[in-house]
Design an enzyme around this catalytic site. Structure first.
Site, PDB file in Angstrom:
ATOM      1  CB  SER A   1      15.712 -47.260 -21.001  1.00 40.82           C
ATOM      2  OG  SER A   1      16.240 -46.357 -20.054  1.00 40.82           O
TER       3      SER A   1
ATOM      4  CG  ASP B   1      14.726 -43.192 -17.738  1.00 42.77           C
ATOM      5  OD1 ASP B   1      14.866 -44.358 -17.348  1.00 42.77           O
ATOM      6  OD2 ASP B   1      15.220 -42.771 -18.798  1.00 42.77           O
TER       7      ASP B   1
ATOM      8  CD  GLN C   1      14.350 -47.898 -17.030  1.00 40.12           C
ATOM      9  OE1 GLN C   1      15.492 -47.819 -16.596  1.00 40.12           O
ATOM     10  NE2 GLN C   1      13.674 -46.844 -17.454  1.00 40.12           N
TER      11      GLN C   1
END
Length: 339
Positions: free
Chosen positions: A269, A245, A319
Site C-alpha cells: 500500500s 484495506d 487507495q
C-alpha cells in the site's frame, strides 16, 4: 496490502488479501443457490482479538502504544496501522465531533514483533471541524502518517449513488465453504480459504486472487463481523478502517487475469484515503464494492464503497498501491493473508 514471502521495498505492507470478486460472475452461476452457513468455532475470540488490537494503551497526553497480535511474527497489516492511527486521533477529540475523513501514507514496513507508538498533533479545533495529525513509529522510524478530520453532526443536502443489484449474502458461500472447490487445483489456495477469520466473507463471484481469465476491473464482496459488534461508534469506525484495506486493489489485477497462487508480485500500500458518511452498522452485512480506473508503472488505483444492507452509503475509500510483477521470484510466494 502484501503477502508473506513477497518482496517489498520500504513501504508499509498491508497483508489483507485482495479477495474481492469478479462482479458479473455468480457462485455456480446460479442466483438461486442458497447454502447453509456455519460460523467457525473460534469466531468470538477472533472478534475480541480485533477489538483488543484497536484498544490503544495511553502512555501520555496524545501518546499511545498499539497492541500486536499474540504470537505474530510477520509484517504488520497496513489496515491495522491505519486503523490504530485513526483510533489514536479519535481519542484526542472531545465532544460530539466524529471522524468523517482520513488520509494515510505508508512509509515503511512494520514488524509484528515490536510495539508501534502513535503520537497525535492537535492541528485545529474549530466550531464545526477539528483536525488531527498522527505519526506511527516503530524502533525510532516513522512507518505511517495520517491526517484525520472530524465534524460535529449537522443536517444538510443528501444524495448517494444507488447500491448495485447483486445476490444477497444468503445466496452466496463463505470463503471457507469455497475451499473444497479448489482442493484439487491448489492445496495452498484451499488452505488459505480455510484460514480462521473474524469476518464472514462471501464474494459475489470468483475471488480475484484466484481468477485465471481477464475481466472488468470491478469487484463485490459481502462482509459481516462474525462475533458481537462493539457498541462504541468510534471503535466501529476503526474496525471499518481496518477492513477497508481488504478487497480494494485486487480490482486492478482483474483485467490482467493474475492468479496470486500462480504469480509472484512485489506489493505494498502506498496511500489510503477514507470518508465516513454514517455510523457503521457492523451488526449486519456490508457490501464492499471496488473498482480500478487505472493501473500502470507498477502501480494500481482502487476505489471502493461500503453499503449497508438497506442500501445506504456508509463510507468511500481510495487507495494507490504497488502491484509490480516479479518473475524472478518463485510462484506461490505471494500468498494472501486472511483478515
Amino acid at each position: 496490502w502484501t503477502w508473506p514471502g513477497a518482496s517489498t521495498r520500504s513501504r508499509q505492507p498491508s497483508r489483507l488479501p485482495p479477495s474481492a470478486t469478479d462482479a458479473p460472475a455468480l457462485i455456480n452461476g446460479d442466483r438461486g443457490v442458497r447454502a447453509t452457513m456455519i460460523d467457525r468455532p473460534s469466531t468470538p475470540d477472533l472478534t475480541a482479538e480485533l477489538v483488543t488490537l484497536l484498544d490503544l494503551e495511553q502512555l501520555d497526553t496524545d501518546l499511545f502504544r498499539g497492541h500486536q497480535r499474540a504470537g505474530a511474527s510477520a509484517r504488520v497489516f497496513g489496515g491495522q496501522v491505519a486503523a490504530q492511527a485513526l483510533m489514536a486521533a479519535q481519542r484526542s477529540v472531545d465532544g460530539p465531533a466524529v471522524a468523517h475523513s482520513m488520509h494515510a501514507y505508508f512509509l515503511r514496513a512494520g514488524a509484528e514483533t515490536h510495539p508501534i507508538i502513535f503520537r497525535v498533533e492537535r492541528d485545529f479545533d474549530g466550531r464545526s471541524f477539528a483536525n488531527r495529525r498522527v505519526t506511527a513509529s516503530q524502533r525510532g522510524a516513522t512507518i505511517l502518517t495520517l491526517a484525520a478530520s472530524f465534524q460535529r453532526p449537522e443536517a444538510g443536502l443528501e444524495h448517494a449513488v444507488a447500491m448495485p443489484d447483486l445476490p444477497p449474502p444468503e445466496a452466496l458461500r463463505s470463503l471457507d465453504m469455497l475451499a473444497s472447490d479448489y482442493a484439487d487445483r491448489s492445496t495452498q489456495a484451499a488452505a488459505f480459504l480455510r484460514r480462521p477469520s473474524a469476518f464472514d466473507i462471501r464474494p459475489c463471484g470468483v475471488p480475484a486472487f484466484l481468477q485465471t481469465e481477464p475481466g472488468a476491473p470491478v469487484s463485490h464482496v459481502w462482509i459481516r463481523l462474525r462475533g458481537r459488534a462493539p457498541a462504541d461508534p468510534a471503535l466501529r469506525r476503526g474496525i471499518l478502517a481496518y477492513l477497508s484495506d481488504y478487497a480494494l486493489l485486487s480490482a486492478s489485477l482483474i483485467p490482467h487475469g493474475v492468479n496470486m497462487f500462480d504469480r509472484s508480485m512485489q506489493t505494498a500500500s502506498l496511500d489510503h484515503a477514507m470518508w465516513f458518511h454514517e455510523d457503521v452498522p457492523l451488526d449486519d452485512w456490508l457490501l464492499y464494492s471496488s473498482e480500478s480506473p487505472w493501473s500502470g508503472h507498477g502501480r494500481g488505483i482502487g476505489r471502493g464503497v461500503f453499503h449497508s444492507r438497506d442500501g445506504r452509503a456508509i463510507a468511500h475509500v481510495t487507495q494507490e498501491g504497488l502491484i509490480r510483477l516479479r518473475p524472478d521470484l518463485a510462484p506461490r510466494t505471494t500468498i494472501p493473508h486472511m483478515p
